[in-house]
Write a protein that holds these residues in place. Structure first.
Motif, PDB file in Angstrom:
ATOM      1  N   ILE A 110      22.530  69.725  45.709  1.00 26.35           N
ATOM      2  CA  ILE A 110      21.921  68.930  46.784  1.00 26.35           C
ATOM      3  C   ILE A 110      20.599  69.560  47.219  1.00 26.35           C
ATOM      4  CG2 ILE A 110      22.202  68.069  49.138  1.00 26.35           C
ATOM      5  CD1 ILE A 110      25.216  67.970  48.649  1.00 26.35           C
ATOM      6  N   GLY A 111      20.564  70.897  47.280  1.00 23.87           N
ATOM      7  CA  GLY A 111      19.339  71.593  47.659  1.00 23.87           C
ATOM      8  C   GLY A 111      18.200  71.323  46.686  1.00 23.87           C
ATOM      9  N   LYS A 112      18.509  71.333  45.401  1.00 17.44           N
ATOM     10  CA  LYS A 112      17.486  71.024  44.391  1.00 17.44           C
ATOM     11  C   LYS A 112      17.050  69.570  44.495  1.00 17.44           C
ATOM     12  CE  LYS A 112      18.580  74.510  40.860  1.00 17.44           C
ATOM     13  NZ  LYS A 112      19.015  74.720  39.462  1.00 17.44           N
ATOM     14  N   TRP A 113      18.012  68.675  44.721  1.00 17.30           N
ATOM     15  CA  TRP A 113      17.704  67.242  44.851  1.00 17.30           C
ATOM     16  C   TRP A 113      16.776  66.983  46.039  1.00 17.30           C
ATOM     17  CZ3 TRP A 113      20.013  63.643  48.576  1.00 17.30           C
ATOM     18  CH2 TRP A 113      19.626  62.322  48.367  1.00 17.30           C
ATOM     19  N   LEU A 114      16.991  67.747  47.125  1.00 16.71           N
ATOM     20  CA  LEU A 114      16.147  67.612  48.308  1.00 16.71           C
ATOM     21  C   LEU A 114      14.875  68.454  48.218  1.00 16.71           C
ATOM     22  CD1 LEU A 114      18.939  67.659  51.047  1.00 16.71           C
ATOM     23  CD2 LEU A 114      17.499  65.708  50.419  1.00 16.71           C
ATOM     24  N   GLN A 115      14.705  69.134  47.063  1.00 13.92           N
ATOM     25  CA  GLN A 115      13.488  69.899  46.758  1.00 13.92           C
ATOM     26  C   GLN A 115      13.279  71.104  47.680  1.00 13.92           C
ATOM     27  OE1 GLN A 115      10.420  66.814  46.737  1.00 13.92           O
ATOM     28  NE2 GLN A 115      10.738  66.486  44.553  1.00 13.92           N
ATOM     29  N   PHE A 116      14.386  71.761  48.043  1.00 13.41           N
ATOM     30  CA  PHE A 116      14.289  73.047  48.728  1.00 13.41           C
ATOM     31  C   PHE A 116      14.115  74.132  47.672  1.00 13.41           C
ATOM     32  CE2 PHE A 116      16.838  70.799  52.061  1.00 13.41           C
ATOM     33  CZ  PHE A 116      15.936  70.958  53.109  1.00 13.41           C
ATOM     34  N   ASP A 117      13.510  75.267  48.053  1.00 19.87           N
ATOM     35  CA  ASP A 117      13.420  76.376  47.103  1.00 19.87           C
ATOM     36  C   ASP A 117      14.723  77.170  47.113  1.00 19.87           C
ATOM     37  OD1 ASP A 117      13.377  78.204  49.247  1.00 19.87           O
ATOM     38  OD2 ASP A 117      11.193  78.162  49.358  1.00 19.87           O
ATOM     39  N   ASP A 118      14.826  78.123  46.181  1.00 17.05           N
ATOM     40  CA  ASP A 118      16.111  78.825  46.045  1.00 17.05           C
ATOM     41  C   ASP A 118      16.441  79.719  47.232  1.00 17.05           C
ATOM     42  OD1 ASP A 118      14.390  80.922  45.528  1.00 17.05           O
ATOM     43  OD2 ASP A 118      15.253  81.431  43.578  1.00 17.05           O
ATOM     44  N   GLY A 119      15.423  80.092  48.023  1.00 17.23           N
ATOM     45  CA  GLY A 119      15.716  80.864  49.230  1.00 17.23           C
ATOM     46  C   GLY A 119      16.582  80.099  50.205  1.00 17.23           C
ATOM     47  N   ILE A 120      16.362  78.778  50.285  1.00 19.40           N
ATOM     48  CA  ILE A 120      17.169  77.926  51.160  1.00 19.40           C
ATOM     49  C   ILE A 120      18.502  77.595  50.526  1.00 19.40           C
ATOM     50  CG2 ILE A 120      17.373  75.599  52.134  1.00 19.40           C
ATOM     51  CD1 ILE A 120      15.592  77.092  53.865  1.00 19.40           C
ATOM     52  N   TYR A 121      18.489  77.047  49.299  1.00 26.58           N
ATOM     53  CA  TYR A 121      19.754  76.531  48.766  1.00 26.58           C
ATOM     54  C   TYR A 121      20.746  77.619  48.366  1.00 26.58           C
ATOM     55  CZ  TYR A 121      17.842  76.666  43.864  1.00 26.58           C
ATOM     56  OH  TYR A 121      17.314  77.029  42.651  1.00 26.58           O
ATOM     57  N   LEU A 122      20.263  78.802  47.968  1.00 26.99           N
ATOM     58  CA  LEU A 122      21.207  79.885  47.685  1.00 26.99           C
ATOM     59  C   LEU A 122      21.768  80.475  48.979  1.00 26.99           C
ATOM     60  CD1 LEU A 122      19.523  81.747  44.680  1.00 26.99           C
ATOM     61  CD2 LEU A 122      21.487  80.187  44.635  1.00 26.99           C
ATOM     62  N   SER A 123      20.935  80.538  50.024  1.00 27.50           N
ATOM     63  CA  SER A 123      21.425  80.998  51.334  1.00 27.50           C
ATOM     64  C   SER A 123      22.477  80.029  51.865  1.00 27.50           C
ATOM     65  CB  SER A 123      20.269  81.102  52.333  1.00 27.50           C
ATOM     66  OG  SER A 123      19.368  82.122  51.966  1.00 27.50           O
ATOM     67  N   ALA A 135      27.188  86.504  55.087  1.00 26.72           N
ATOM     68  CA  ALA A 135      26.926  86.271  53.668  1.00 26.72           C
ATOM     69  C   ALA A 135      25.442  86.066  53.409  1.00 26.72           C
ATOM     70  CB  ALA A 135      27.717  85.052  53.190  1.00 26.72           C
ATOM     71  N   ILE A 136      24.787  85.309  54.287  1.00 27.39           N
ATOM     72  CA  ILE A 136      23.352  85.069  54.127  1.00 27.39           C
ATOM     73  C   ILE A 136      22.575  86.375  54.239  1.00 27.39           C
ATOM     74  CG2 ILE A 136      21.337  83.896  55.113  1.00 27.39           C
ATOM     75  CD1 ILE A 136      23.251  81.617  55.931  1.00 27.39           C
ATOM     76  N   ALA A 137      22.996  87.245  55.159  1.00 28.91           N
ATOM     77  CA  ALA A 137      22.353  88.556  55.298  1.00 28.91           C
ATOM     78  C   ALA A 137      22.491  89.368  54.017  1.00 28.91           C
ATOM     79  CB  ALA A 137      22.964  89.320  56.472  1.00 28.91           C
ATOM     80  N   SER A 138      23.629  89.249  53.343  1.00 32.35           N
ATOM     81  CA  SER A 138      23.864  89.998  52.110  1.00 32.35           C
ATOM     82  C   SER A 138      23.081  89.426  50.936  1.00 32.35           C
ATOM     83  CB  SER A 138      25.361  89.970  51.769  1.00 32.35           C
ATOM     84  OG  SER A 138      26.122  90.530  52.802  1.00 32.35           O
ATOM     85  N   ILE A 139      22.935  88.105  50.921  1.00 31.59           N
ATOM     86  CA  ILE A 139      22.284  87.425  49.800  1.00 31.59           C
ATOM     87  C   ILE A 139      20.763  87.496  49.903  1.00 31.59           C
ATOM     88  CG2 ILE A 139      21.932  85.140  48.745  1.00 31.59           C
ATOM     89  CD1 ILE A 139      24.859  84.543  49.765  1.00 31.59           C
ATOM     90  N   LYS A 140      20.248  87.489  51.131  1.00 32.12           N
ATOM     91  CA  LYS A 140      18.801  87.378  51.380  1.00 32.12           C
ATOM     92  C   LYS A 140      17.946  88.324  50.536  1.00 32.12           C
ATOM     93  CE  LYS A 140      15.474  87.636  55.236  1.00 32.12           C
ATOM     94  NZ  LYS A 140      14.749  88.846  54.851  1.00 32.12           N
ATOM     95  N   ALA A 145      14.632  85.702  49.683  1.00 33.86           N
ATOM     96  CA  ALA A 145      14.451  84.662  50.703  1.00 33.86           C
ATOM     97  C   ALA A 145      13.585  85.179  51.845  1.00 33.86           C
ATOM     98  CB  ALA A 145      15.809  84.202  51.236  1.00 33.86           C
ATOM     99  N   SER A 146      12.743  84.317  52.381  1.00 35.32           N
ATOM    100  CA  SER A 146      11.909  84.689  53.520  1.00 35.32           C
ATOM    101  C   SER A 146      12.757  84.698  54.788  1.00 35.32           C
ATOM    102  CB  SER A 146      10.754  83.694  53.688  1.00 35.32           C
ATOM    103  OG  SER A 146      11.261  82.408  54.040  1.00 35.32           O
ATOM    104  N   ASP A 147      12.234  85.355  55.836  1.00 38.07           N
ATOM    105  CA  ASP A 147      12.933  85.358  57.122  1.00 38.07           C
ATOM    106  C   ASP A 147      13.115  83.932  57.646  1.00 38.07           C
ATOM    107  OD1 ASP A 147      13.029  88.090  57.045  1.00 38.07           O
ATOM    108  OD2 ASP A 147      11.354  88.400  58.418  1.00 38.07           O
ATOM    109  N   GLU A 148      12.104  83.090  57.428  1.00 38.84           N
ATOM    110  CA  GLU A 148      12.170  81.700  57.902  1.00 38.84           C
ATOM    111  C   GLU A 148      13.261  80.926  57.172  1.00 38.84           C
ATOM    112  OE1 GLU A 148       8.702  79.355  57.092  1.00 38.84           O
ATOM    113  OE2 GLU A 148       9.146  77.947  58.711  1.00 38.84           O
ATOM    114  N   ASP A 149      13.318  81.072  55.838  1.00 37.46           N
ATOM    115  CA  ASP A 149      14.347  80.371  55.066  1.00 37.46           C
ATOM    116  C   ASP A 149      15.748  80.813  55.477  1.00 37.46           C
ATOM    117  OD1 ASP A 149      12.471  78.962  53.703  1.00 37.46           O
ATOM    118  OD2 ASP A 149      12.641  80.067  51.813  1.00 37.46           O
TER     119      ASP A 149
END
Length: 342
Positions: A110-123, A135-140, A145-149
């Motif tokens: 869904i993240g790719k379909w909505l054209q988010f970058d991997d920082g958003i969709y993997l988070s 989990a997001i803190a560990s993956i970042k 991923a940027s702080d904003e993402d």
């Protein structure tokens, strides 16, 4: 002298985040169903985009957002053991693996379909599949991923977690009746953060809390695997855009990020707690500290979130969050019906 100056710079922002966390804990006495973590991030967003926008707070809120979530992840290792797997049996373990896999695939697609970058969709994938903010803190760091993402993903995950926290006790009872095992599986296998899982299951009964906690802990144990897998996905994404030499340079430069220090300590603490039965007060105190670290960090994230930028992309984010949440719930209901029997 430099250390003293750094501390002075961080005190105002950290102090505001701490104050919001304390107020959030007090507000749970009035509205216990929301939970302190959710209240903290909502208060932070409101205040950070209205009255509390001073640049002097930036250093402290940035420190609280980054470091306290890392400490929260590390301390979680002292609260769980690998023996938990045995209590779920093969069907419970299979349910968690399939549920997490479906959630991750849905978030990425869904993240790719909505054209988010991997920082958003993997988070989003990790936050929904494993344990929310931690989990997001560990993956970042392993996905760059940027702080904003990461901040936007944390906000979305917590908001959807709040919706599911309130919805699933009702839905579980309607679908499964008064069967605590299956209601616990639905809540523990779907709701995002540890606090939200416990709060949601508490709305049912204590037996459901126990089952939900077991399923949730199984998801947390998978955190190390998720971090390693996501680092590989990110490397693949980067390699598709860079030359081989650039990728090798980037890998060497960031090789320590493939397993962040706090995830390593999470694993060490978890293994130690599994091999040597630590006194109960250690786990209790670690859970207490971990919860406070998370709540203060979420308050800081709320303070740092640019609401106007968030709302500008509101439609896409709403579609994304609702889509992933709906797939999670439907997948859990089907898998529980197929795999878990009271």
């Amino acid at each position: 002298m430099k250390v003293v100056n750094t501390i002075k710079q961080r005190v105002p922002g950290f102090g505001v985040a701490l104050l919001i966390a304390i107020i959030s804990q007090l507000l749970t006495l009035v509205i216990p169903d929301l939970g302190a973590a959710t209240i903290a991030i909502l208060l932070g967003i409101i205040l950070g985009n209205t009255f509390v926008r001073q640049p002097i707070l930036t250093a402290g809120t940035k420190f609280a957002e980054k470091r306290l979530l890392e400490y929260s992840v590390m301390l979680l290792g002292l609260t769980i053991t690998f023996q938990t797997i045995l209590q779920l049996h093969w069907s419970g373990l299979l349910f968690i693996i399939l549920q997490m896999t479906i959630t991750i695939c849905a978030a990425i697609m869904i993240g790719k379909w909505l054209q988010f970058d991997d920082g958003i969709y993997l988070s989003m994938a990790g936050g929904n599949a494993v344990c929310g903010s931690s989990a997001i803190a560990s993956i970042k760091p392993v996905i760059g991923a940027s702080d904003e993402d990461a901040g936007m993903a944390i906000t979305l995950v917590n908001l959807m977690g709040t919706v599911l926290m309130l919805l699933l006790p009702i839905l579980g009872t309607v679908v499964f009746g008064n069967v605590d095992l299956t209601r616990g599986a639905l809540i523990g296998g779907t709701v995002q953060s540890v606090g939200q899982v416990i709060a949601s299951a508490t709305m049912v009964n204590q037996s459901t809390v126990e089952f939900a906690t077991l399923f949730k802990i199984m998801r947390i144990i998978m955190l190390v695997v998720i971090v390693l897998v996501f680092s590989r996905i990110h490397q693949h994404n980067v390699s598709a855009e860079q030359t081989v030499e650039a990728v090798e340079t980037d890998v060497k430069k960031h090789k320590i990020d493939f397993l962040p220090w706090y995830v390593l300590w999470f694993l060490i603490f978890c293994i130690a707690n599994s091999l040597v039965h630590l006194p109960n007060f250690i786990g209790t105190f670690a859970h207490f500290l971990s919860s406070w670290c998370e709540i203060i960090a979420l308050a800081a994230i709320g303070l740092r979130l640019n609401l106007s930028a968030f709302l500008k992309a509101g439609k896409r984010f709403a579609i994304y969050s609702i889509g992933v949440g709906a797939i999670q719930v439907v997948a859990a209901l089907i898998l529980i019906k197929l795999l878990i029997h009271a």
